[in-house]
Design an enzyme around this catalytic site. Structure first.
Site, PDB file in Angstrom:
ATOM      1  N   ASP A 255      -5.597  -4.667  -1.717  1.00 24.23           N
ATOM      2  CA  ASP A 255      -4.342  -3.937  -1.498  1.00 24.23           C
ATOM      3  C   ASP A 255      -3.754  -4.132  -0.098  1.00 24.23           C
ATOM      4  O   ASP A 255      -2.966  -3.303   0.379  1.00 24.23           O
ATOM      5  CB  ASP A 255      -4.559  -2.456  -1.797  1.00 24.23           C
ATOM      6  CG  ASP A 255      -4.714  -2.198  -3.294  1.00 24.23           C
ATOM      7  OD1 ASP A 255      -4.023  -2.883  -4.078  1.00 24.23           O
ATOM      8  OD2 ASP A 255      -5.519  -1.338  -3.681  1.00 24.23           O
TER       9      ASP A 255
ATOM     10  N   ASP B  15      -1.487  -5.512 -10.605  1.00 27.97           N
ATOM     11  CA  ASP B  15      -1.026  -4.886  -9.356  1.00 27.97           C
ATOM     12  C   ASP B  15      -0.939  -5.904  -8.203  1.00 27.97           C
ATOM     13  O   ASP B  15      -0.153  -5.730  -7.266  1.00 27.97           O
ATOM     14  CB  ASP B  15      -1.974  -3.783  -8.872  1.00 27.97           C
ATOM     15  CG  ASP B  15      -2.591  -2.937  -9.961  1.00 27.97           C
ATOM     16  OD1 ASP B  15      -2.615  -3.373 -11.124  1.00 27.97           O
ATOM     17  OD2 ASP B  15      -3.074  -1.846  -9.643  1.00 27.97           O
TER      18      ASP B  15
HETATM   19  N1  GLY Z   1      -4.144   0.772  -7.573  1.00 28.59           N
HETATM   20  C1  GLY Z   1      -2.825   0.646  -7.938  1.00 28.59           C
HETATM   21  C2  GLY Z   1      -2.368   1.650  -8.902  1.00 28.59           C
HETATM   22  O1  GLY Z   1      -3.057   2.608  -9.184  1.00 28.59           O
HETATM   23  O2  GLY Z   1      -1.284   1.488  -9.388  1.00 28.59           O
END
Ligand code: GLY
Length: 388
Positions: free
Chosen positions: A93, A148
């Site tokens: 992330d 994601d």
């Molecule tokens: N980890 C990204 C989400 O929960 O969208």
């Protein structure tokens, strides 16, 4: 969902008031999601903490919006506090952490320091690349990738553009092509997680964490994909990515329709909650970017995004600054299966709502595509026109 006209400035005022209250009451903390409207800070029971960039990004937006030194100081302070994450190899992330924070700082005031941080963050993210399967792996395992991650590859493109390192660009493009092949289905729905054999690179199976089933469509995942493919098109000019972004936009609009705010998963036959509002915030922000890329189809995307934002800015979703709720957008869900942040505010829902509003407020051409009459922020309009 009843039609609600969008008042961009009032909605931004509410977001700004809530964030002001947050950083005054809890200075320096990293909010993740709320419990009964009160922020949970600095810990995430499911993933390595990934939300520091969202509050920081809001601070940069309010700094730009107001020109106020107080917001600028806060934005700098919060950015500096997360700088060392540029070396964090424990999460995929990195883009969520650095693009809204140091990325916005670099856009407003580029220096050697902001450039160095973005390049390092991009290199750290690119270090997750598996050349056998041509994907970036998640924190779950070496064989796992998420939809994601499409939102996290912008940091690699930014690092490539600043440093001139074409290998970085290749990594980001290869990951996007792999995602397009294995995580976007023929009906333009999305897979949440793809599993690969990390040695051979062979695709093994689809899976999900926050969605209903491996073969279902988790709404937030599709929204990450919509925005991420649009961003990938912005950095590559490759029409395949525009086409995928538009297909995902169409899926969002067809499956959500006049409801505007989707459930957590469109294929869940018995959703516990009617709405997952953070998916709608992300989709609105992504649709507004896509609107400027899609030629004659742009107005449709912009107008739908404005309808989403009008609903989110209505009394059902937008928190009341005079009340007890600390977040901005209510009725979002982080992880229903694990019971984390269910029907609450989540930091990314608040950020992308704010970002979408600010994109509209600061871009007169976009307001015109969306059919919004008049202008807001005449000073900003002049600035944008000077910059473009
Ligand atoms: N980890 C990204 C989400 O929960 O969208």
């Amino acid at each position: 969902m009843p039609y609600r006209p969008l008042d961009i400035d009032s909605a931004l005022d509410v977001a700004q008031a809530q964030v002001d209250r947050l950083i005054t009451a809890h200075p320096g903390r990293v909010p993740v999601y709320t419990t009964r409207g009160h922020w949970v800070f600095d810990e995430d029971p499911w993933a390595p903490v990934w939300t520091a960039g969202f509050l920081t990004g809001q601070l940069w937006i309010f700094a730009e919006r107001t020109g106020d030194a107080r917001w600028h100081d806060a934005a700098r302070r919060y950015s500096l506090a997360l700088e060392q994450r540029k070396l964090d190899t424990g999460t995929h992330d990195i883009g969520f952490i650095f693009t809204p924070s140091w990325g916005r700082w670099h856009e407003l005031d580029p220096t050697a320091r902001t450039a160095e941080v973005l390049v390092q963050a991009g290199r750290t993210m690119a270090g997750r690349f598996n050349p056998n399967g041509r994907y970036l792996s998640t924190w779950v395992a070496a064989g796992s990738t998420f939809i994601d991650i499409m939102m996290n590859i912008e940091i690699i493109f930014r690092a490539a553009e600043i440093s001139g390192d074409a290998d970085l660009t290749r990594v980001a493009i290869q990951h996007a092509l792999t995602t397009r092949r294995f995580l976007v289905r023929g009906d333009a729905s999305t897979v949440h997680e793809g599993w690969f054999d990390p040695e051979s690179g062979e695709f093994l199976r689809a899976a999900t964490h926050q969605g209903y089933r491996a073969d279902s469509c988790w709404a937030r995942g599709l929204a990450w994909g919509l925005y991420g493919f649009s961003t990938t098109f912005a950095h590559t000019d490759d029409p395949r990515f525009l086409s995928t972004a538009e297909s995902l936009a169409r899926t969002y609009m067809e499956r959500t329709g006049d409801g505007l705010i989707p459930p957590n998963d469109w294929d869940d036959p018995h959703p516990v909650l009617a709405h997952e509002a953070s998916a709608a915030s992300i989709a609105a922000a992504g649709l507004l970017q896509l609107a400027a890329q899609a030629g004659t189809r742009g107005p449709e995307y912009a107008q739908y995004a404005v309808r989403i934002l009008g609903a989110l800015a209505g009394p059902e979703f937008l928190a009341d600054p005079a009340g007890d709720w600390e977040g901005v957008i209510r009725h979002a869900t982080y992880h229903a299966g694990h019971g984390i942040g269910v029907d609450e505010s989540v930091m990314w829902g608040d950020y992308y709502f704010t970002e979408a509003l600010w994109r509209l407020a600061s871009t007169p051409q976009l307001r015109s595509l969306a059919g919004l009459a008049g202008t807001t922020h005449p000073d900003t309009d002049t600035l944008q026109e000077t910059l473009s």
